[in-house]
Design an enzyme around this catalytic site. Structure first.
Site, short mmCIF file in Angstrom:
data_model
loop_
_atom_site.label_atom_id
_atom_site.label_comp_id
_atom_site.label_asym_id
_atom_site.label_seq_id
_atom_site.Cartn_x
_atom_site.Cartn_y
_atom_site.Cartn_z
N SER A 49 0.86 -1.14 -0.03
CA SER A 49 -0.08 0.15 0.03
C SER A 49 0.81 1.15 0.00
O SER A 49 1.82 1.33 -0.78
CB SER A 49 -1.12 -0.02 1.35
OG SER A 49 -1.98 0.88 0.83
N ASP A 174 -5.92 -3.26 -2.69
CA ASP A 174 -4.84 -3.04 -1.85
C ASP A 174 -4.05 -4.32 -1.17
O ASP A 174 -4.85 -5.14 -0.99
CB ASP A 174 -5.44 -2.17 -0.75
CG ASP A 174 -4.34 -1.53 0.15
OD1 ASP A 174 -3.56 -2.19 0.66
OD2 ASP A 174 -4.47 -0.18 0.33
#
Length: 339
Positions: A49, A174
């Site tokens: 991320s 993500d």
């Protein structure tokens, strides 16, 4: 020693990670009387991320100081809502793409100076998708993946950003859904590269700050259903009143009248309790497991936050600035491991 750097996810809290890395960069340059971008000191960098964005930059030879400048420019512009996040993503990744292209250009996995591993999740198959440079021969077929696309994929948090397609993958979200703290992911690859010799591996793990408590109301989750687990609705909004009235089993007419004549804001949210819980619990578990395996060859830097900071809490960015200094124990451990 085979030296590994891992970088957690955490949204805007990645700014704290960048500041820590900038301090580490200075500390190590002073300790060894040289001038190296910190990525050049490692044999493998792994990120998830916001940590994946930073990892791409470091692996491409960009200094941590430059990453800090990137984040100071990026974050206030990125987290400007384009919707209320109910029926479509709350933010657009357009600004993120533009900022990353200005820094990374058209560089691909084949261009990185330091071996790189970035996490994401294939939504269609509910499987982890790792983007790796050429430290294993089997990765050769995907080395033309652009770093910008990979950075966008690893940071495409559900409800916040749209899914991302890269050159060889589609429908990615993500990496925090599978490895918000990528220490174990990186450690397994490091073990393969060192024939399983844990004593030859040194791993430095950088977190995005340990929350004093979670940025959502735990009491609301005691008897919560799907809606409240997915969205932490701000109390003083029309949406919160609708939920309250539904729990009280008021009539649809009564609920509608309350909604129509209320002067409150329609909707606001602190984020998703489910996403925050998944990411934070996973990070803590990976930390404990990696520490058990590596013992003294492992350093985790993850300062305690003074206030809860949600993934998109731009207004609390200033509270992160003064937490990036190393204490004496961390300084000595890092310098020792990096010799």
């Amino acid at each position: 020693m085979f030296k590994v750097l891992t970088l957690d996810g955490g949204g805007v809290r990645g700014y704290l990670s960048a500041k820590i890395l900038a301090n580490l960069e200075t500390v190590l340059n002073n300790a060894y009387a040289d001038e190296l971008a910190i990525g050049a000191r490692f044999d493998l960098i792994a990120g998830t991320s916001t940590g994946g964005i930073i990892a791409c930059a470091l692996a491409a030879g960009i200094s941590a100081k430059e990453v800090v400048a990137l984040y100071e420019s990026l974050i206030p512009e990125l987290f400007v809502p384009v919707s209320d996040g109910i029926f479509e993503p709350k933010y657009s990744a357009k600004i993120l793409r533009e900022k990353l292209e200005a820094v990374l250009g058209d560089q691909t996995l084949a261009d990185v100076a330091t071996p790189l591993c970035i996490t994401s999740v294939d939504v269609e198959n509910s499987a982890a998708r790792f983007h790796k440079s050429d430290y294993f021969k089997r990765h050769a077929t995907r080395l033309d993946e652009k770093l910008v696309d990979i950075a966008l994929a690893t940071s495409a948090a559900p409800t916040y950003f749209s899914l991302v397609d890269t050159l060889h993958s589609s429908h990615l979200t993500d990496g925090g859904m599978v490895a918000n703290n990528p220490s174990l992911v990186a450690l397994i690859d490091a073990m393969k590269l060192t024939d399983g010799a844990l004593q030859k591996i040194a791993l430095i793990s950088i977190g995005t700050g340990e929350q004093p408590n979670m940025p959502y109301n735990v009491e609301h989750l005691n008897d919560a259903g799907q809606l409240e687990w997915m969205v932490d609705i701000e109390a003083n909004t029309k949406a919160a009143k609708v939920v309250e009235n539904m729990k009280k089993k008021r009539s649809k007419i009564g609920i509608g009248m309350d909604y129509i004549f209320s002067s409150k804001k329609v909707f606001d949210s602190k984020g998703s309790p489910l996403i925050e819980l998944l990411m934070n619990a996973q990070s803590k578990l990976a930390h404990e497991q990696t520490r058990f395996l590596l013992q003294q060859n492992y350093v985790r830097i993850n300062p305690k936050l003074s206030v809860p900071v949600a993934l998109d809490a731009v207004q609390q960015l200033e509270s992160l600035k003064n937490l990036a200094d190393l204490d004496e124990q961390q300084y000595n451990a890092v310098v020792q491991l990096m010799r």
